[in-house]
Design an enzyme around this catalytic site. Sequence first.
Site, PDB file in Angstrom:
ATOM      1  N   LEU A   1       0.828  -1.201   0.000  1.00 15.13           N
ATOM      2  CA  LEU A   1       0.000   0.000   0.000  1.00 15.13           C
ATOM      3  C   LEU A   1       0.865   1.254   0.000  1.00 15.13           C
ATOM      4  O   LEU A   1       0.714   2.125  -0.852  1.00 15.13           O
ATOM      5  CB  LEU A   1      -0.937   0.004   1.205  1.00 15.13           C
TER       6      LEU A   1
ATOM      7  N   PRO B   1       6.844   5.896  -1.458  1.00 14.59           N
ATOM      8  CA  PRO B   1       7.764   6.922  -0.955  1.00 14.59           C
ATOM      9  C   PRO B   1       7.085   8.241  -0.606  1.00 14.59           C
ATOM     10  O   PRO B   1       7.453   8.894   0.359  1.00 14.59           O
ATOM     11  CB  PRO B   1       8.757   7.092  -2.113  1.00 14.59           C
TER      12      PRO B   1
ATOM     13  N   ALA C   1       3.593   8.483  -0.290  1.00 14.04           N
ATOM     14  CA  ALA C   1       2.215   8.181   0.123  1.00 14.04           C
ATOM     15  C   ALA C   1       2.261   7.180   1.262  1.00 14.04           C
ATOM     16  O   ALA C   1       2.190   5.974   1.055  1.00 14.04           O
ATOM     17  CB  ALA C   1       1.407   7.622  -1.051  1.00 14.04           C
TER      18      ALA C   1
ATOM     19  N   ILE D   1       7.595  -2.550   2.615  1.00 14.49           N
ATOM     20  CA  ILE D   1       6.830  -3.773   2.407  1.00 14.49           C
ATOM     21  C   ILE D   1       7.442  -4.908   3.236  1.00 14.49           C
ATOM     22  O   ILE D   1       8.568  -5.359   2.979  1.00 14.49           O
ATOM     23  CB  ILE D   1       6.756  -4.147   0.919  1.00 14.49           C
TER      24      ILE D   1
ATOM     25  N   GLN E   1       9.960  -1.739  47.182  1.00 14.92           N
ATOM     26  CA  GLN E   1       8.617  -1.263  46.836  1.00 14.92           C
ATOM     27  C   GLN E   1       8.597  -0.524  45.502  1.00 14.92           C
ATOM     28  O   GLN E   1       7.649  -0.666  44.719  1.00 14.92           O
ATOM     29  CB  GLN E   1       8.096  -0.334  47.948  1.00 14.92           C
TER      30      GLN E   1
ATOM     31  N   GLY F   1      21.984  -1.745  33.963  1.00 11.68           N
ATOM     32  CA  GLY F   1      22.984  -1.777  32.893  1.00 11.68           C
ATOM     33  C   GLY F   1      22.865  -3.024  32.027  1.00 11.68           C
ATOM     34  O   GLY F   1      23.099  -2.974  30.812  1.00 11.68           O
TER      35      GLY F   1
ATOM     36  N   GLU G   1       0.990   0.135   9.983  1.00  5.55           N
ATOM     37  CA  GLU G   1      -0.466   0.016   9.826  1.00  5.55           C
ATOM     38  C   GLU G   1      -1.197   1.249  10.359  1.00  5.55           C
ATOM     39  O   GLU G   1      -2.294   1.167  10.912  1.00  5.55           O
ATOM     40  CB  GLU G   1      -1.000  -1.274  10.442  1.00  5.55           C
TER      41      GLU G   1
ATOM     42  N   THR H   1       0.231   5.222  11.941  1.00 12.46           N
ATOM     43  CA  THR H   1       0.860   5.715  13.163  1.00 12.46           C
ATOM     44  C   THR H   1      -0.204   5.922  14.244  1.00 12.46           C
ATOM     45  O   THR H   1      -1.397   6.063  13.954  1.00 12.46           O
ATOM     46  CB  THR H   1       1.572   7.055  12.916  1.00 12.46           C
TER      47      THR H   1
END
Length: 389
Positions: free
Chosen positions: A131, A134, A136, A163, A285, A347, A370, A372
């Site tokens: 879908l 670059p 779109a 893709i 805790q 660490g 899919e 943002t």
Amino acid sequence: MAAGESFDVYRLPEEHEAIREAVREVCTAKVAPHAAEADETGEFPKASYDALRAADFHAPHIPEEYGGAGADALATAIVIEEVARACASSSLIPAVNKLGTLPLLLSGSEELKRRYLTPVAAGDAMFSYCLSEPEAGSDAASMTTRAVRDGDHWVLNGVKRWITNAGVSEFYTVFAVTDPTARSRGISAFVVEKSDAGVSFGAPEKKLGIKGSPTREVYLDNVRIPTDRIIGAEGTGFATAMRTLDHTRVTIAAQAIGIAQGALDYAKGYVAERRQFGKAVAEFQGVQFMLADMGMKLEAARQLTYAAAGKSERGDADLTYFGAAAKCFASDAAMEITTDAVQLLGGYGYTRDYPVERMMRDAKITQIYEGTNQVQRIVMARQLLSGAV
């Protein structure tokens, strides 16, 4: 609920719990051992694919009439969740097989379904979804890939970007403009085969995470395909693409909670064993508060995702909202939980000797692909303001 009535009604059905146990067993034995190597080498985890294929977890959503397992949307989400718990890259095998094939299931002819779903169900091929371009991405309707009718063929030209599993998959659902004057109503969907003349791939992207799942550009240079490879009617491709994403955003949510679960599980084990100031780190805790928040957010994300999966299976009218909500909430939670897991390991969490740093890197993409999470919030707001929810 009446007094004394069991809360068992809120448990998953036994068959879904059985699927979880079966997938976890396979993944613990045959997927998790390859996760670090796939991340280090950036190579597709074929051993994991073979294990998932042997257990019929590589494309569980495909209906039985095409040789598949016929798993419902919730079962498929559980499969993806459990694979992601072991290896996020490998979870894109069942997830992207669903993404790539769902346009056929939603809109394809019976002949097209039988021709292409059958080999995917058998594990002889994988399916990808083309879908984005670059220029779109979020604005998919601005795509420039063209499909021009030439007798009994369509001729496709263009570039698709980002893709997933490109070059590994045999089949591709490709969206292309067939009527440049109609914007989104001028987009159609097609099945393109890897072996079609004019199909080629770019170099693998150098990514932050999910490195074992190749991401490449797909180049279409005068690719001639028969007219019967169109998915649905001409001009309906964009609608099919959006309907597909309504369903598959649930699978990204499932992937996110799987990654988060893996990080939480590892962090719990670590703080129980690691000792500082004469006692286990888990006894402090502040650490317990972190674990509590991680577990709370994870379970909230899981319940929302499972609710969305139910709506996906039923085809509920408010799926668009719930799919976006599940994807957005679960991926944000996964990013927080994996980051906290790294913090709990101190660490050590920042080194590749421990898996939580990989999980943190893998989690990031779930907030991006899919759609943002900013786009998901737009989708949800529009649904709320329109009265759809």
